[in-house]
Design a protein around this motif. Sequence first.
Motif, PDB file in Angstrom:
ATOM      1  N   GLY A 109       0.790  -1.428  -0.154  1.00 34.91           N
ATOM      2  CA  GLY A 109      -0.046   0.068   0.013  1.00 34.91           C
ATOM      3  C   GLY A 109       0.826   1.218  -0.138  1.00 34.91           C
ATOM      4  N   ILE A 110       2.103   1.197   0.397  1.00 32.90           N
ATOM      5  CA  ILE A 110       2.912   2.371   0.303  1.00 32.90           C
ATOM      6  C   ILE A 110       3.061   3.068  -0.944  1.00 32.90           C
ATOM      7  N   VAL A 137      -0.509  -3.736   9.008  1.00 31.72           N
ATOM      8  CA  VAL A 137      -0.298  -3.459   7.611  1.00 31.72           C
ATOM      9  C   VAL A 137      -1.084  -2.097   7.305  1.00 31.72           C
ATOM     10  N   LEU A 138      -2.223  -1.891   7.907  1.00 29.21           N
ATOM     11  CA  LEU A 138      -3.331  -1.004   7.514  1.00 29.21           C
ATOM     12  C   LEU A 138      -2.463   0.470   8.211  1.00 29.21           C
ATOM     13  N   LEU A 142      -1.918   3.950   6.340  1.00 28.19           N
ATOM     14  CA  LEU A 142      -2.597   5.236   6.603  1.00 28.19           C
ATOM     15  C   LEU A 142      -1.621   6.192   7.150  1.00 28.19           C
ATOM     16  N   SER A 143      -0.275   5.838   7.741  1.00 30.25           N
ATOM     17  CA  SER A 143       0.813   6.736   8.034  1.00 30.25           C
ATOM     18  C   SER A 143       1.255   7.326   6.933  1.00 30.25           C
ATOM     19  N   TRP A 166      -8.354   7.898  11.658  1.00 29.94           N
ATOM     20  CA  TRP A 166      -9.629   8.418  10.685  1.00 29.94           C
ATOM     21  C   TRP A 166     -10.571   9.194  11.539  1.00 29.94           C
ATOM     22  N   LYS A 167     -11.237   9.835  10.881  1.00 31.85           N
ATOM     23  CA  LYS A 167     -12.384  10.694  11.654  1.00 31.85           C
ATOM     24  C   LYS A 167     -13.772  10.208  11.233  1.00 31.85           C
ATOM     25  N   PRO A 168     -15.027  10.207  11.656  1.00 32.42           N
ATOM     26  CA  PRO A 168     -15.996  10.026  10.986  1.00 32.42           C
ATOM     27  C   PRO A 168     -16.453  10.806   9.839  1.00 32.42           C
TER      28      PRO A 168
END
Length: 597
Positions: A109-110, A137-138, A142-143, A166-168
């Motif tokens: 994902g990077i 891994v997620l 995300l980072s 994350w935010k809503p």
Amino acid sequence: MKKLFLLGLTVAIATSLQAAGKNARKNVRKVANNQPFELNVAHINDHHSHLEQERMTLKIDGKDVTLDIGGLPRVGQEIKDFRKNNKNTLILHAGDAVTGTLYYTLFKGIADAELMNVINFDAFTLGNHEFDDGNEVLAKFLSALKIPVISSNVVPDKGSILEGKWKPYIIKNVGGEKIGIIGMEVVKKTVESSSPGKDIKFIDEIEAAKKYVKELQDQGINKIILLSHAGYEKNVEIAQKVSGIDLIVSGDTHYLLGKEFEKYGLKIGGDQYPKKITSPSGEPVYVAEAWNYSYLIGELKAKFDKKGVITELVASPKLLLGDDLFEVKNAEGKKVQASKEEKAAILAAIKKDKNLKIVKNDETLQKLLDRYQKEKTELGKKSVGKIKEMIPGGSENRVPSAKNPEGSLATTLVMEAELDTLRNTGTGNVDFVLGNAGNVRITIEPGDFTYDEAYTLLPFTTNTVYTLEVTGAEMKQILEDAIDYALTGGSTGSFPYGAGIRYEATKDGKLGTRVTKVEVFDFKANKWVPIDANKKYMLATNSYIAGGKDGYTTLGKITSERGGTNTYLGDDKIFIDYLQKHKELGRPASSNVKFKY
């Protein structure tokens, strides 16, 4: 006195001008408030690590034309143009950025994150495949991601590695107007088919939508977008049951919406882009989805009245095409490069078509992708694991024969890998898997087995695992269809192999008479038992034959009439993970097919 008079006159004039200015600004605001607010939204979903352009055949100007399509550098250039040519823009990604190609297998994902950062999406929501390899891994993905991530119905426990990632929802100020954007995840599929940690809680999609729409409305926000990976059908349901949403940007179901796309020889998932729904409060809600794999970008021009209701919407979904390659069929039916005249005619047809667009690759994104392509080429030579002995596969071993009575053992091995993986991840409580020999392209040679060899063995990265319910009687007919197609001039690639299911058949006979015995493995009793014609079983297969291709007519009919679940798990990734887990693999103990040739 004269000085005092002049001073008073000056003050009076200044005061008068100031008042006039205030009134003018009031009038400007009044005019502006009476004008519809225009918002331009571009969106993609489910690019699944398809970073490079790919080849596709489309029917253009009455001819089958093979050309380049998609790729994030092309998406990035179109988004750059979109921002330049429109006011008040939002660029959205509806989830499932990862899983699906060697780019994810190698870079987890990077690579996706770095290209997405350059494109600079305004918001990204989590998809189920973001959780495929667990929380750690997620968290790394995300980072690396520097764009806003939102999901309202995925809630990490306090202390989770994903807490605060994350935010809503977010509130964007666009052209002086506040736009609320709520993120949404598909719950059932994420819980059952991916690998979220036990410290992650999931909230029902409709419940979460109602909660956060109200929260935004309580803040005075009347323009609300749901960026939702809940799938098209669920998003239509949300539109029908939740008031206050204006636009739902959908992901997960990979639907190509719009009947106009059928003329290119493409299969559509719905007649309209976008789908217009009436909410419980009687206001319009629009549901839009943009196919998959970075092939298409959805573009919407929405006009809102002062109450925040969409009064006008213009849709322009576009397939993103390259112009470096145009191949057509010659008189002998072989693909050849289009002549100068043919290319000119194709380009003219594309230019006239609002749903087709030639787009150059963005240079910055292409340079970044080139670096990852180089690393991918080098890493592709790395070993996944070891193969102990030769395992027959490929075109010469599709149908069992005197030379090789067990047929494509490589297909059997891939099926065993899929069954093991699906049962251990709880994907739909699968009873058995079935695949076509043509999906497995080579004989597996002994020695180190590399990533490159894995993608040579299983090159159809768009072919994903599909689960559906079938009866025992239907399963027997599915086998009959496939064998008949393989033996009567259709394609030997249709010949069926499985795991958790085995059968005996004969070359002689006709459709409906060749399969003489079918057994399934009873995992509770730990033994093989005869298939029950009336019992319902959960079958896993690939999305290609689930759609009725390669002679699997009964299977295609069942899928069309009753549906199923596309897990969007690639058999390539499943096999790589299976070999890495076992470190070394040999031939299956025996083929699950006994064929009298």
